[in-house]
Motif scaffolding. Structure first.
Motif, short mmCIF file in Angstrom:
data_model
loop_
_atom_site.label_atom_id
_atom_site.label_comp_id
_atom_site.label_asym_id
_atom_site.label_seq_id
_atom_site.Cartn_x
_atom_site.Cartn_y
_atom_site.Cartn_z
N ARG A 99 14.10 1.87 -22.42
CA ARG A 99 13.42 0.84 -19.76
C ARG A 99 14.05 -0.23 -20.46
O ARG A 99 13.94 -0.81 -18.88
CB ARG A 99 11.92 1.64 -20.63
N LEU A 100 13.30 -1.33 -21.47
CA LEU A 100 14.02 -2.41 -20.77
C LEU A 100 14.76 -3.11 -20.58
O LEU A 100 15.52 -3.84 -19.26
CB LEU A 100 13.92 -3.62 -22.74
N ALA A 144 15.96 -4.54 -16.35
CA ALA A 144 17.07 -5.31 -16.51
C ALA A 144 18.20 -5.03 -15.32
O ALA A 144 18.20 -5.79 -14.32
CB ALA A 144 17.91 -5.50 -18.15
N GLU A 145 18.36 -3.58 -15.15
CA GLU A 145 19.00 -3.27 -14.13
C GLU A 145 17.86 -3.05 -12.76
O GLU A 145 19.00 -4.01 -12.00
CB GLU A 145 19.16 -1.88 -14.50
N ARG A 178 7.67 0.19 -11.40
CA ARG A 178 8.43 1.59 -11.36
C ARG A 178 9.68 1.73 -12.51
O ARG A 178 11.01 2.35 -11.97
CB ARG A 178 8.68 1.84 -9.49
N VAL A 179 9.29 1.40 -13.15
CA VAL A 179 10.69 1.66 -14.32
C VAL A 179 10.49 3.36 -14.83
O VAL A 179 9.64 3.14 -16.03
CB VAL A 179 10.63 1.16 -15.15
N ASP A 180 11.36 4.10 -14.10
CA ASP A 180 11.42 5.27 -15.17
C ASP A 180 12.92 5.37 -15.46
O ASP A 180 13.66 4.60 -15.32
CB ASP A 180 10.52 6.37 -13.85
N SER A 181 13.29 7.20 -14.75
CA SER A 181 14.72 7.48 -15.27
C SER A 181 15.73 7.03 -14.40
O SER A 181 16.66 6.42 -14.81
CB SER A 181 14.58 8.67 -15.52
N ASP A 182 15.27 6.34 -12.40
CA ASP A 182 16.12 5.85 -11.86
C ASP A 182 15.16 4.68 -11.21
O ASP A 182 14.45 4.86 -9.86
CB ASP A 182 16.56 6.73 -11.23
N CYS A 189 16.05 1.88 -9.47
CA CYS A 189 16.82 0.91 -8.38
C CYS A 189 16.34 2.45 -7.34
O CYS A 189 16.03 1.98 -6.24
CB CYS A 189 18.05 1.00 -8.38
N ALA A 190 16.60 3.79 -7.82
CA ALA A 190 15.99 4.76 -6.68
C ALA A 190 14.33 5.15 -6.81
O ALA A 190 13.78 4.77 -4.81
CB ALA A 190 16.15 5.69 -7.31
N ALA A 191 13.69 4.36 -7.06
CA ALA A 191 12.45 4.39 -6.93
C ALA A 191 12.11 3.42 -6.40
O ALA A 191 11.24 2.80 -5.55
CB ALA A 191 11.53 4.40 -8.16
N TRP A 192 12.40 2.38 -5.97
CA TRP A 192 12.78 0.86 -5.34
C TRP A 192 13.02 1.14 -3.62
O TRP A 192 12.12 0.65 -2.81
CB TRP A 192 13.03 -0.01 -6.00
N ASP A 193 13.64 2.13 -3.65
CA ASP A 193 14.47 2.57 -2.42
C ASP A 193 13.47 3.28 -1.67
O ASP A 193 13.03 2.77 -0.42
CB ASP A 193 15.80 3.08 -3.17
N ALA A 194 13.29 4.58 -2.25
CA ALA A 194 11.76 5.36 -1.62
C ALA A 194 10.61 3.34 -1.68
O ALA A 194 9.76 4.39 -0.46
CB ALA A 194 11.30 5.74 -3.10
N HIS A 195 10.29 3.08 -2.66
CA HIS A 195 9.55 2.02 -2.47
C HIS A 195 8.87 1.28 -0.99
O HIS A 195 8.54 1.20 -0.35
CB HIS A 195 8.91 1.46 -3.46
N ARG A 196 10.54 1.03 -0.67
CA ARG A 196 10.91 -0.33 -0.12
C ARG A 196 10.12 0.92 2.06
O ARG A 196 9.79 0.40 2.47
CB ARG A 196 12.32 -0.10 0.42
N ALA A 197 10.19 2.06 2.08
CA ALA A 197 10.42 3.07 3.04
C ALA A 197 8.61 2.52 3.36
O ALA A 197 8.23 3.33 4.59
CB ALA A 197 10.78 4.14 2.65
N THR A 198 7.54 2.98 2.48
CA THR A 198 6.67 3.18 2.58
C THR A 198 5.59 1.84 3.12
O THR A 198 4.91 2.16 3.10
CB THR A 198 5.99 2.95 1.40
N PHE A 199 6.68 0.39 2.97
CA PHE A 199 6.08 -0.62 3.75
C PHE A 199 6.34 -0.66 5.35
O PHE A 199 5.58 -0.92 6.21
CB PHE A 199 7.17 -1.77 3.81
N ASP A 200 6.99 0.19 6.12
CA ASP A 200 7.76 0.71 6.83
C ASP A 200 6.68 0.55 8.40
O ASP A 200 6.65 -0.13 9.38
CB ASP A 200 8.64 1.66 6.79
N ALA A 201 6.27 2.01 8.28
CA ALA A 201 5.13 2.32 9.13
C ALA A 201 4.03 1.10 8.73
O ALA A 201 3.88 1.18 10.49
CB ALA A 201 4.51 3.43 8.93
N ARG A 202 4.07 0.10 8.42
CA ARG A 202 2.36 -0.15 8.29
C ARG A 202 2.86 -1.50 8.85
O ARG A 202 1.65 -1.87 10.36
CB ARG A 202 2.28 -0.91 6.76
#
Length: 409
Positions: A6-7, A11-12, A177-181, A183-196
């Motif tokens: 997980r560490l 880092a990734e 949001r450090v889970d199995s992926d 980087c993908a979780a942060w791509d999804a997180h980024r999208a949540t800001f757009d509508a607001r």
């Protein structure tokens, strides 16, 4: 996934999403000595990503405290040329800048505030090239946290050193949001800001009026060409990165000349290893003219007095009370985390990217347009469970933005 894996994932995330590191690019890291194991993981990951060179500037808050306690004021009034050149040369060479953050939240309690102020002024003046490169989108930068015993012991004082350090690590990685992926979780997180962001920008608000039962009654003016940002940001050449890991805020830079009323704190402020708690600030015509605090009033006044712009606002940020970071129930005693648990304001410098065409202007031009200029930028949290924020348009009509601590719609 075990703890070490997980560490490595964390880092990734920092290297690939926070720093958006490109092959052949340099990475410049500032990090406390206590984070050596994790910092080495980041260095290894950066080289794996194709970094040309990774430079680490180590710091030690214990030695820093001894210097503040023993060196005369004049020592802090200038920055050694080699230190300035180290930072300035890094942005000149196009390096990505990473600050691994971890500090004892009380290590600087009692330090002479005149020395803190002098150090901030000297650093800003000597490293102007460095700060301008970050502020005006020329270089990628990222701030991310790392658990250490001194910090963890203050967050979890009832646990053993080992238990506290591990629990803080888990909280840091959960909020990132450090889970199995991740980087993908942060791509999804980024999208949540757009509508607001799109809704806020479409409203063309002229001001925000804040009220809460703790006594907050405050109005701040917004800029006609201001814009709301959040999630991540892009450099002038279009490289998208996340400057803060974690992040939950949508923010703008207000009109530096229009802020009136009183705001009360919702959470403690930790500034350079000193705590400010249960405080309020009163504004008139954009300027902080009065303040008080149960703990750390001298620190708060010192922030306001750093320079001509540190008494004015550079940021208004909106975060719902049910933010994932607030839901952890943890008071991190670290602004990177606590600011993402609460609506907040910031004294000091505003953001060029929050002004239409801001990257094409210099600091003086931005200031003339109403974006605040300062050597500092200090966030303080004001979001309560009953905070209400009303948007006011130029024609006087009103739009609910926050009701009882969260988005009105």
């Amino acid at each position: 996934m075990d703890f070490d894996e997980r560490l490595d994932k964390y880092a990734e995330l920092i290297v690939y999403k926070g720093c958006a590191l490109q092959g052949g690019q340099e990475l410049y890291i500032t990090a406390p000595l206590q984070t050596v194991d994790f910092t080495r993981r980041v260095v290894r990951t950066a080289y794996g990503a194709g970094a040309r060179q990774v430079t680490v500037a180590w710091s030690d808050e214990v030695c820093a405290r001894m210097t503040y306690d023993n060196a005369p004021l004049e020592v802090f009034e200038t920055l050694e040329p080699w230190k300035a050149e180290r930072s300035n040369s890094m942005v000149r060479r196009g390096a990505a800048i990473l600050n691994i953050l971890s500090e004892d939240p009380e290590v600087m309690t009692g330090v002479d505030q005149a020395k803190i102020i002098a150090s901030a002024r000297a650093s800003h003046a000597a490293c102007k090239e460095f700060y301008d490169a970050l502020d005006f989108g020329r270089n990628v930068w990222c701030i991310a946290g790392a658990s250490t015993p001194d910090w963890a012991g203050k967050v979890f004082p009832d646990l053993s050193e080992e238990e506290a350090t591990r629990k803080l690590w888990d909280a840091i990685m959960d909020t990132a949001r450090v889970d199995s992926d991740p980087c993908a979780a942060w791509d999804a997180h980024r999208a949540t800001f757009d509508a607001r962001k799109a809704w806020l920008n479409s409203q063309h608000l002229d001001a925000l009026h804040y009220t809460a039962s703790n006594g907050t009654d405050f109005t701040v003016g917004l800029l006609e060409k201001g814009r709301w940002e959040g999630g991540g940001q892009a450099t002038a050449d279009g490289t998208y990165f996340f400057p803060n890991i974690p992040t939950e805020e949508i923010f703008t830079s207000p009109d530096r000349m229009r802020a009136d009323g009183i705001v009360h704190s919702a959470l403690p402020l930790i500034y350079n290893g000193a705590r400010v708690q249960d405080f309020w600030v009163r504004f008139e015509d954009g300027k902080a003219v009065e303040c008080d605090a149960e703990v750390g009033r001298d620190v708060l006044q010192g922030i306001i007095d750093i320079d001509e712009g540190s008494c004015r606002l550079g940021e208004c940020a909106l975060i719902p009370y049910e933010s994932p970071i607030r839901q952890t129930g943890i008071l991190f005693l670290n602004t990177l985390y606590d600011e993402n648990a609460s609506c907040h304001l910031a004294l000091g410098k505003g953001f060029p990217d929050c002004y239409e065409g801001g990257y094409d202007l210099d600091s003086e031009q931005l200031e003339q347009e109403g974006v605040n200029e300062s050597a500092t930028h200090v966030d303080f949290m004001i979001g309560t469970e009953d905070l209400c924020i009303t948007g006011i348009k130029a024609d006087g009509s009103e739009v609910p933005v926050f009701v009882d601590g969260t988005w009105a719609e």
